[in-house]
Design a protein around this motif. Structure first.
Motif, PDB file in Angstrom:
ATOM      1  N   MET A   1      19.232 -45.395 -47.439  1.00 51.80           N
ATOM      2  CA  MET A   1      19.076 -45.899 -46.075  1.00 51.80           C
ATOM      3  C   MET A   1      17.598 -46.049 -45.726  1.00 51.80           C
ATOM      4  SD  MET A   1      22.025 -43.631 -44.168  1.00 51.80           S
ATOM      5  CE  MET A   1      21.729 -44.369 -42.561  1.00 51.80           C
ATOM      6  N   LEU A   2      17.278 -47.098 -45.030  1.00 51.28           N
ATOM      7  CA  LEU A   2      15.887 -47.367 -44.666  1.00 51.28           C
ATOM      8  C   LEU A   2      15.290 -46.236 -43.838  1.00 51.28           C
ATOM      9  CD1 LEU A   2      13.397 -49.213 -44.382  1.00 51.28           C
ATOM     10  CD2 LEU A   2      14.502 -50.204 -42.369  1.00 51.28           C
ATOM     11  N   CYS A   3      16.027 -45.747 -42.858  1.00 52.26           N
ATOM     12  CA  CYS A   3      15.463 -44.743 -41.951  1.00 52.26           C
ATOM     13  C   CYS A   3      15.049 -43.486 -42.697  1.00 52.26           C
ATOM     14  CB  CYS A   3      16.468 -44.411 -40.849  1.00 52.26           C
ATOM     15  SG  CYS A   3      16.714 -45.755 -39.653  1.00 52.26           S
ATOM     16  N   GLU A   4      15.881 -42.996 -43.588  1.00 54.01           N
ATOM     17  CA  GLU A   4      15.542 -41.796 -44.357  1.00 54.01           C
ATOM     18  C   GLU A   4      14.296 -42.026 -45.188  1.00 54.01           C
ATOM     19  OE1 GLU A   4      16.579 -38.821 -44.343  1.00 54.01           O
ATOM     20  OE2 GLU A   4      18.630 -38.757 -43.588  1.00 54.01           O
ATOM     21  N   GLU A 109      21.876 -48.923 -38.606  1.00 47.71           N
ATOM     22  CA  GLU A 109      21.335 -47.564 -38.522  1.00 47.71           C
ATOM     23  C   GLU A 109      20.143 -47.537 -37.571  1.00 47.71           C
ATOM     24  OE1 GLU A 109      19.124 -45.988 -41.881  1.00 47.71           O
ATOM     25  OE2 GLU A 109      19.066 -47.970 -42.819  1.00 47.71           O
ATOM     26  N   SER A 110      19.900 -46.353 -37.033  1.00 52.25           N
ATOM     27  CA  SER A 110      18.734 -46.127 -36.170  1.00 52.25           C
ATOM     28  C   SER A 110      18.200 -44.726 -36.427  1.00 52.25           C
ATOM     29  CB  SER A 110      19.105 -46.252 -34.688  1.00 52.25           C
ATOM     30  OG  SER A 110      19.269 -47.595 -34.292  1.00 52.25           O
ATOM     31  N   CYS A 111      16.945 -44.538 -36.074  1.00 52.16           N
ATOM     32  CA  CYS A 111      16.396 -43.189 -36.137  1.00 52.16           C
ATOM     33  C   CYS A 111      15.323 -42.998 -35.081  1.00 52.16           C
ATOM     34  CB  CYS A 111      15.835 -42.862 -37.515  1.00 52.16           C
ATOM     35  SG  CYS A 111      14.237 -43.575 -37.897  1.00 52.16           S
ATOM     36  N   ILE A 112      15.230 -41.762 -34.631  1.00 52.28           N
ATOM     37  CA  ILE A 112      14.108 -41.276 -33.830  1.00 52.28           C
ATOM     38  C   ILE A 112      13.490 -40.131 -34.614  1.00 52.28           C
ATOM     39  CG2 ILE A 112      13.422 -40.040 -31.737  1.00 52.28           C
ATOM     40  CD1 ILE A 112      15.603 -41.518 -30.230  1.00 52.28           C
ATOM     41  N   ILE A 122      18.983 -39.298 -37.120  1.00 50.89           N
ATOM     42  CA  ILE A 122      19.261 -40.543 -37.823  1.00 50.89           C
ATOM     43  C   ILE A 122      20.759 -40.799 -37.757  1.00 50.89           C
ATOM     44  CG2 ILE A 122      19.178 -41.720 -40.075  1.00 50.89           C
ATOM     45  CD1 ILE A 122      16.708 -40.086 -40.745  1.00 50.89           C
ATOM     46  N   THR A 123      21.150 -42.043 -37.715  1.00 50.40           N
ATOM     47  CA  THR A 123      22.563 -42.417 -37.700  1.00 50.40           C
ATOM     48  C   THR A 123      23.335 -41.601 -38.743  1.00 50.40           C
ATOM     49  OG1 THR A 123      22.065 -44.653 -36.948  1.00 50.40           O
ATOM     50  CG2 THR A 123      24.180 -44.318 -38.065  1.00 50.40           C
ATOM     51  N   GLY A 124      24.414 -40.978 -38.300  1.00 50.56           N
ATOM     52  CA  GLY A 124      25.206 -40.129 -39.184  1.00 50.56           C
ATOM     53  C   GLY A 124      24.803 -38.670 -39.159  1.00 50.56           C
ATOM     54  N   LEU A 191      19.327 -45.838 -27.564  1.00 46.72           N
ATOM     55  CA  LEU A 191      20.584 -46.391 -27.059  1.00 46.72           C
ATOM     56  C   LEU A 191      21.685 -46.308 -28.110  1.00 46.72           C
ATOM     57  CD1 LEU A 191      19.269 -49.569 -25.186  1.00 46.72           C
ATOM     58  CD2 LEU A 191      20.299 -47.540 -24.129  1.00 46.72           C
ATOM     59  N   ASN A 192      21.351 -46.659 -29.340  1.00 49.88           N
ATOM     60  CA  ASN A 192      22.367 -46.660 -30.395  1.00 49.88           C
ATOM     61  C   ASN A 192      22.762 -45.252 -30.827  1.00 49.88           C
ATOM     62  OD1 ASN A 192      23.169 -49.465 -31.347  1.00 49.88           O
ATOM     63  ND2 ASN A 192      20.951 -49.666 -31.158  1.00 49.88           N
ATOM     64  N   LEU A 193      21.817 -44.335 -30.837  1.00 54.21           N
ATOM     65  CA  LEU A 193      22.151 -42.951 -31.171  1.00 54.21           C
ATOM     66  C   LEU A 193      22.978 -42.313 -30.053  1.00 54.21           C
ATOM     67  CD1 LEU A 193      18.751 -41.934 -32.774  1.00 54.21           C
ATOM     68  CD2 LEU A 193      20.954 -42.095 -33.964  1.00 54.21           C
ATOM     69  N   ALA A 194      22.683 -42.663 -28.807  1.00 52.90           N
ATOM     70  CA  ALA A 194      23.498 -42.193 -27.687  1.00 52.90           C
ATOM     71  C   ALA A 194      24.929 -42.708 -27.823  1.00 52.90           C
ATOM     72  CB  ALA A 194      22.891 -42.641 -26.357  1.00 52.90           C
ATOM     73  N   LEU A 195      25.062 -43.979 -28.146  1.00 49.47           N
ATOM     74  CA  LEU A 195      26.381 -44.587 -28.310  1.00 49.47           C
ATOM     75  C   LEU A 195      27.175 -43.868 -29.397  1.00 49.47           C
ATOM     76  CD1 LEU A 195      27.907 -47.053 -27.094  1.00 49.47           C
ATOM     77  CD2 LEU A 195      27.081 -48.368 -29.054  1.00 49.47           C
ATOM     78  N   GLU A 196      26.509 -43.572 -30.505  1.00 45.62           N
ATOM     79  CA  GLU A 196      27.167 -42.893 -31.625  1.00 45.62           C
ATOM     80  C   GLU A 196      27.699 -41.515 -31.218  1.00 45.62           C
ATOM     81  OE1 GLU A 196      26.059 -40.966 -36.002  1.00 45.62           O
ATOM     82  OE2 GLU A 196      24.614 -42.285 -34.998  1.00 45.62           O
ATOM     83  N   HIS A 197      26.962 -40.823 -30.371  1.00 43.86           N
ATOM     84  CA  HIS A 197      27.324 -39.454 -30.006  1.00 43.86           C
ATOM     85  C   HIS A 197      28.014 -39.352 -28.646  1.00 43.86           C
ATOM     86  CE1 HIS A 197      25.396 -37.617 -33.485  1.00 43.86           C
ATOM     87  NE2 HIS A 197      24.438 -38.516 -33.344  1.00 43.86           N
ATOM     88  N   ASN A 198      28.509 -40.498 -28.169  1.00 41.43           N
ATOM     89  CA  ASN A 198      29.299 -40.545 -26.922  1.00 41.43           C
ATOM     90  C   ASN A 198      28.527 -40.031 -25.711  1.00 41.43           C
ATOM     91  OD1 ASN A 198      31.728 -41.535 -28.222  1.00 41.43           O
ATOM     92  ND2 ASN A 198      31.963 -39.469 -29.074  1.00 41.43           N
TER      93      ASN A 198
END
Length: 228
Positions: A1-4, A109-112, A122-124, A191-198
């Motif tokens: 994965m790119l983020c990692e 995927e996204s990461c902070i 990171i996503t996942g 935004l995307n990490l928030a979406l992933e974790h409800n």
């Protein structure tokens, strides 16, 4: 994965990045860009070329964008090399890196990553959940805005969107609001990490559903409890 891969590359070069804190210049909007920003961008772009060479890059340090043919079904990597540059060049540790990847219009995927605080999501990935009463606010608020804040809350103002969004996702903040508006690279990872974790996430008053955002305007966001 790119983020990692990107996080690993930045972590390895962190001592070199920190040495560049005092090498800075002002951009046209009166904000700073440092050599640290540019080194982080170089490291991420190298990973992009290796892993996703056909994706178009959208990065704060490649702005301004003009006459671009943005496509909602396109493939993009959105990068904020150092979010919170003012903090970075001032010797503060609250700065972060944000990356979001969209392939054929769909979020991949996204990461902070907060390098000096050694925090990442990171996503996942997973995190420890907190139950805070602190509300995070954007640093763009004026004095009159601050004087008119509603009572009954603890407030924090830290000029780093990545830091603020990560804390809203973790529950270290009850919520985070940016009511003045920010660029797409400042907010897509959160935004995307928030979406992933409800975690409730709203953009310009509408519930966020994972769509890509482009550098055509500034967006107002809310993440966390009470955004609905």
């Amino acid at each position: 994965m790119l983020c990692e891969k990107a996080v690993d590359a930045i972590k390895k070069r962190l001592p070199d990045i920190l040495k560049l804190r005092n090498e800075k210049r002002k951009k046209e909007d009166d904000s700073y860009v440092s050599e640290g920003d540019l080194l982080v961008q170089t490291l991420i772009l190298a990973e992009c070329r290796d892993i996703l060479p056909d994706h178009t890059i959208i990065s704060e340090e490649l702005a301004p964008f003009t006459n671009e043919n943005w496509r909602e079904n396109g493939s993009y990597i959105i990068i904020d090399p150092i979010d919170g540059t003012e903090n970075f060049v001032s010797g503060l540790k609250e700065w972060g890196v944000g990356i979001s990847v969209y392939t054929n219009g769909k979020h991949e995927e996204s990461c902070i990553y907060l390098p000096e605080l050694d925090e990442k999501l990171i996503t996942g990935g997973s995190y420890i959940k907190y139950d805070s009463r602190i509300c995070g606010l954007s640093s763009s608020l004026s004095k009159s805005d601050l004087l008119n804040l509603p009572a009954g809350f603890e407030y924090r103002i830290i000029g780093c969107s990545m830091y603020n969004m990560l804390n809203a996702i973790k529950g270290s903040y009850l919520r985070f609001d940016n009511v003045k508006g920010v660029n797409c690279w400042d907010i897509l990872p959160g935004l995307n990490l928030a979406l992933e974790h409800n975690i409730p996430a709203y953009i310009d008053g509408e519930k966020y559903s994972g769509q890509i955002l482009f550098p055509v305007k500034k967006y107002k966001i809310s993440i966390g409890v009470g955004c609905e």
